[in-house]
Design a protein around this motif. Structure first.
Motif, PDB file in Angstrom:
ATOM      1  N   PHE A 115       0.867  -1.178   0.000  1.00 58.85           N
ATOM      2  CA  PHE A 115       0.000   0.000   0.000  1.00 58.85           C
ATOM      3  C   PHE A 115       0.902   1.226   0.000  1.00 58.85           C
ATOM      4  O   PHE A 115       1.768   1.364   0.881  1.00 58.85           O
ATOM      5  CB  PHE A 115      -0.893  -0.002   1.239  1.00 58.85           C
ATOM      6  N   VAL A 116       0.716   2.124  -0.965  1.00 58.50           N
ATOM      7  CA  VAL A 116       1.539   3.334  -1.056  1.00 58.50           C
ATOM      8  C   VAL A 116       0.639   4.564  -0.952  1.00 58.50           C
ATOM      9  O   VAL A 116      -0.271   4.750  -1.765  1.00 58.50           O
ATOM     10  CB  VAL A 116       2.343   3.376  -2.367  1.00 58.50           C
ATOM     11  N   LEU A 117       0.901   5.383   0.032  1.00 53.07           N
ATOM     12  CA  LEU A 117       0.164   6.625   0.254  1.00 53.07           C
ATOM     13  C   LEU A 117       0.873   7.777  -0.434  1.00 53.07           C
ATOM     14  O   LEU A 117       2.076   7.971  -0.247  1.00 53.07           O
ATOM     15  CB  LEU A 117       0.067   6.910   1.757  1.00 53.07           C
ATOM     16  N   ILE A 118       0.144   8.552  -1.223  1.00 54.87           N
ATOM     17  CA  ILE A 118       0.714   9.771  -1.806  1.00 54.87           C
ATOM     18  C   ILE A 118       0.491  10.899  -0.807  1.00 54.87           C
ATOM     19  O   ILE A 118      -0.640  11.270  -0.509  1.00 54.87           O
ATOM     20  CB  ILE A 118       0.072  10.115  -3.168  1.00 54.87           C
ATOM     21  N   SER A 119       1.594  11.424  -0.255  1.00 54.94           N
ATOM     22  CA  SER A 119       1.514  12.506   0.723  1.00 54.94           C
ATOM     23  C   SER A 119       1.996  13.804   0.083  1.00 54.94           C
ATOM     24  O   SER A 119       2.070  13.928  -1.137  1.00 54.94           O
ATOM     25  CB  SER A 119       2.315  12.154   1.976  1.00 54.94           C
ATOM     26  N   THR A 120       2.350  14.772   0.903  1.00 60.02           N
ATOM     27  CA  THR A 120       2.674  16.113   0.417  1.00 60.02           C
ATOM     28  C   THR A 120       3.652  16.789   1.359  1.00 60.02           C
ATOM     29  O   THR A 120       3.690  16.481   2.564  1.00 60.02           O
ATOM     30  CB  THR A 120       1.399  16.967   0.313  1.00 60.02           C
ATOM     31  N   ASP A 121       4.437  17.724   0.822  1.00 61.71           N
ATOM     32  CA  ASP A 121       5.326  18.501   1.692  1.00 61.71           C
ATOM     33  C   ASP A 121       4.539  19.340   2.692  1.00 61.71           C
ATOM     34  O   ASP A 121       5.068  19.746   3.722  1.00 61.71           O
ATOM     35  CB  ASP A 121       6.287  19.372   0.877  1.00 61.71           C
TER      36      ASP A 121
ATOM     37  N   ALA B 140       4.790   5.604   2.385  1.00 57.47           N
ATOM     38  CA  ALA B 140       4.254   6.902   1.968  1.00 57.47           C
ATOM     39  C   ALA B 140       5.293   7.592   1.097  1.00 57.47           C
ATOM     40  O   ALA B 140       6.494   7.370   1.261  1.00 57.47           O
ATOM     41  CB  ALA B 140       3.924   7.774   3.177  1.00 57.47           C
ATOM     42  N   VAL B 141       4.840   8.390   0.167  1.00 56.27           N
ATOM     43  CA  VAL B 141       5.720   9.158  -0.705  1.00 56.27           C
ATOM     44  C   VAL B 141       5.376  10.630  -0.528  1.00 56.27           C
ATOM     45  O   VAL B 141       4.211  11.021  -0.638  1.00 56.27           O
ATOM     46  CB  VAL B 141       5.541   8.760  -2.183  1.00 56.27           C
ATOM     47  N   ARG B 142       6.392  11.427  -0.230  1.00 54.16           N
ATOM     48  CA  ARG B 142       6.155  12.851   0.047  1.00 54.16           C
ATOM     49  C   ARG B 142       6.897  13.697  -0.989  1.00 54.16           C
ATOM     50  O   ARG B 142       8.093  13.510  -1.213  1.00 54.16           O
ATOM     51  CB  ARG B 142       6.655  13.183   1.451  1.00 54.16           C
ATOM     52  N   PHE B 143       6.174  14.586  -1.631  1.00 54.91           N
ATOM     53  CA  PHE B 143       6.819  15.497  -2.581  1.00 54.91           C
ATOM     54  C   PHE B 143       6.054  16.802  -2.652  1.00 54.91           C
ATOM     55  O   PHE B 143       4.996  16.971  -2.024  1.00 54.91           O
ATOM     56  CB  PHE B 143       6.955  14.867  -3.971  1.00 54.91           C
ATOM     57  N   GLY B 144       6.578  17.742  -3.441  1.00 53.77           N
ATOM     58  CA  GLY B 144       6.000  19.077  -3.528  1.00 53.77           C
ATOM     59  C   GLY B 144       5.012  19.225  -4.665  1.00 53.77           C
ATOM     60  O   GLY B 144       4.362  18.268  -5.078  1.00 53.77           O
ATOM     61  N   ASN B 145       4.918  20.443  -5.192  1.00 53.31           N
ATOM     62  CA  ASN B 145       3.942  20.750  -6.233  1.00 53.31           C
ATOM     63  C   ASN B 145       4.285  20.057  -7.547  1.00 53.31           C
ATOM     64  O   ASN B 145       5.449  19.917  -7.898  1.00 53.31           O
ATOM     65  CB  ASN B 145       3.886  22.268  -6.467  1.00 53.31           C
ATOM     66  N   VAL B 146       3.253  19.641  -8.270  1.00 56.81           N
ATOM     67  CA  VAL B 146       3.437  19.000  -9.565  1.00 56.81           C
ATOM     68  C   VAL B 146       3.116  20.014 -10.659  1.00 56.81           C
ATOM     69  O   VAL B 146       2.029  20.604 -10.682  1.00 56.81           O
ATOM     70  CB  VAL B 146       2.534  17.762  -9.701  1.00 56.81           C
ATOM     71  N   LEU B 147       4.072  20.225 -11.554  1.00 54.33           N
ATOM     72  CA  LEU B 147       3.904  21.216 -12.618  1.00 54.33           C
ATOM     73  C   LEU B 147       2.679  20.917 -13.475  1.00 54.33           C
ATOM     74  O   LEU B 147       2.515  19.805 -13.958  1.00 54.33           O
ATOM     75  CB  LEU B 147       5.144  21.245 -13.516  1.00 54.33           C
ATOM     76  N   GLY B 148       1.847  21.917 -13.654  1.00 57.21           N
ATOM     77  CA  GLY B 148       0.715  21.792 -14.560  1.00 57.21           C
ATOM     78  C   GLY B 148      -0.464  21.033 -14.008  1.00 57.21           C
ATOM     79  O   GLY B 148      -1.455  20.818 -14.715  1.00 57.21           O
TER      80      GLY B 148
END
Length: 378
Positions: free
Chosen positions: A159-165, A198-206
């Motif tokens: 199970f992979v959760l898409i997280s955010t900065d 979990a995977v944490r990253f910033g803004n996605v272009l577009g």
């Protein structure tokens, strides 16, 4: 680089490649191990019609059986048609349902028994969730809880959760709700049937609601470009980078880790606006002005990818790191869920925020966090 990373602006007249906006080269992740990991698996993508979810679907479609789960039928339908045109003999199913519906989620898991779950479904817009905190809690927290519970019960492999900065030292309801989801996932560290990450990253272009389409629309109208504060900085990545990272984290996941991508230096939004004006053939402040409108409720001047004092551990991929985290007892998480449920029942936004602050100790007022950066910039 995927064609999805080309940002089409001004009714298709201006094509921007990521290098021009990122200020760095896009990260290239090896895909061979990921494709092997996906092959012949039953793959469920929640929020599959969204920006990141749909790119995960595009990269996973040829590997095994794909189930797209989304509550917005238009996006799901358009993706279904796109994939059907691009691939023959598809093993693809689309389910229209809300992750808030525990019985619908359970039914989907019972029907397909997904082996890999990529959880991208979430409310993501900070100002809207400040105005509607109950929806952030119901969808982001309890929706995630429903999917995690089903993944455990039906023994999904990963199970992979898409997280955010925005989950790091959150200053708004959306960020706090996503941080709680990370904590919920980490309380599953000792789960034997399913491995979580979990995977944490910033803004996605577009992506939907991001600054690039907004700025381009303002330029098309002759300006001005509006930004909330000229000191704001953000991390940016391409859609392909985001999806590749999520899939790679799934392949590596073993013990409720949080994976962080090396995204280079954060980008100052003011510089991004100036660059976009120039790429359109105009002169900033002469042809197109840039004005400040003031920070929105819950907005931070800067976002962070790792929490204060937390250590990063290298992985086999030099661009991906694991953040060392404290463990969370499931009993404490369960108690917080009950407190949040009761706060939502009251209908009081203030009580919901209080319950969130009790559940997420790092949730702070934006004025406190932003003051530190303003003092530093003086």
């Amino acid at each position: 680089m995927s064609s999805k990373d080309i940002i089409h602006c001004k009714r298709g007249k201006l094509n921007l490649i990521p290098d021009e906006l990122l200020g760095r080269k896009p990260v290239s992740l090896m895909k061979e191990d990921v494709q092997s990991f996906l092959t012949d698996k039953v793959i469920l993508v929640t929020g599959g019609g969204g920006t990141i979810g749909s790119e995960i679907c595009r990269q996973a479609i040829s590997a095994g059986q794909l189930i797209i789960l989304d509550n917005y039928e238009n996006n799901a339908y358009e993706l279904q048609q796109e994939l059907s045109r691009a691939h023959k003999n598809l093993n693809l199913k689309v389910e229209i349902a809300s992750i808030q519906d525990r019985f619908a989620v359970d039914s989907i898991f019972k029907k397909y028994h997904p082996q890999l779950v990529f959880h991208a479904a979430a409310h993501k817009h900070v100002p809207l969730m400040e105005d509607c905190p109950a929806e952030a809690v119901k969808n982001n927290i309890f929706g995630t809880y429903n999917v995690i519970t089903a993944a455990k019960e039906y023994k999904a492999e990963k199970f992979v959760l898409i997280s955010t900065d925005k989950a790091v030292n959150p200053t708004n309801v959306m960020g706090a709700s996503k941080r709680f989801c990370e904590m919920l996932l980490q309380s599953m560290k000792n789960c034997e049937s399913t491995r979580f990450a979990a995977v944490r990253f910033g803004n996605v272009l577009g992506s939907n609601g991001s600054v690039i389409p907004l700025f381009q629309s303002q330029i098309d109208k002759g300006g001005p470009i509006t930004l909330t504060d000229k000191n704001i900085v953000r991390y940016f990545m391409t859609v392909t980078e985001a999806a590749c990272l999520v899939l790679k984290a799934g392949e590596m996941a073993s013990s409720a880790e949080i994976y962080v991508l090396d995204m280079g230096k954060p980008v100052r939004i003011l510089k991004l606006a100036e660059r976009l004006i120039k790429l359109n053939g105009y002169i900033p402040y002469k042809d197109i002005d840039i004005i400040e409108t003031g920070l929105r409720p819950g907005e931070k001047l800067y976002e962070e990818l790792i929490a204060d004092k937390n250590e990063l551990t290298a992985t086999v991929n030099h661009k991906i790191f694991i953040e060392k985290q404290e463990e969370f007892e499931l009993s404490l998480i369960t108690h917080s869920l009950e407190q949040l449920k009761e706060a939502v029942r009251t209908g009081s936004s203030e009580k919901i925020r209080m319950a969130l602050k009790e559940a997420v100790p790092t949730y702070k007022e934006p004025s406190e966090v932003n003051k530190r950066l303003r003092d530093f910039l003086k």
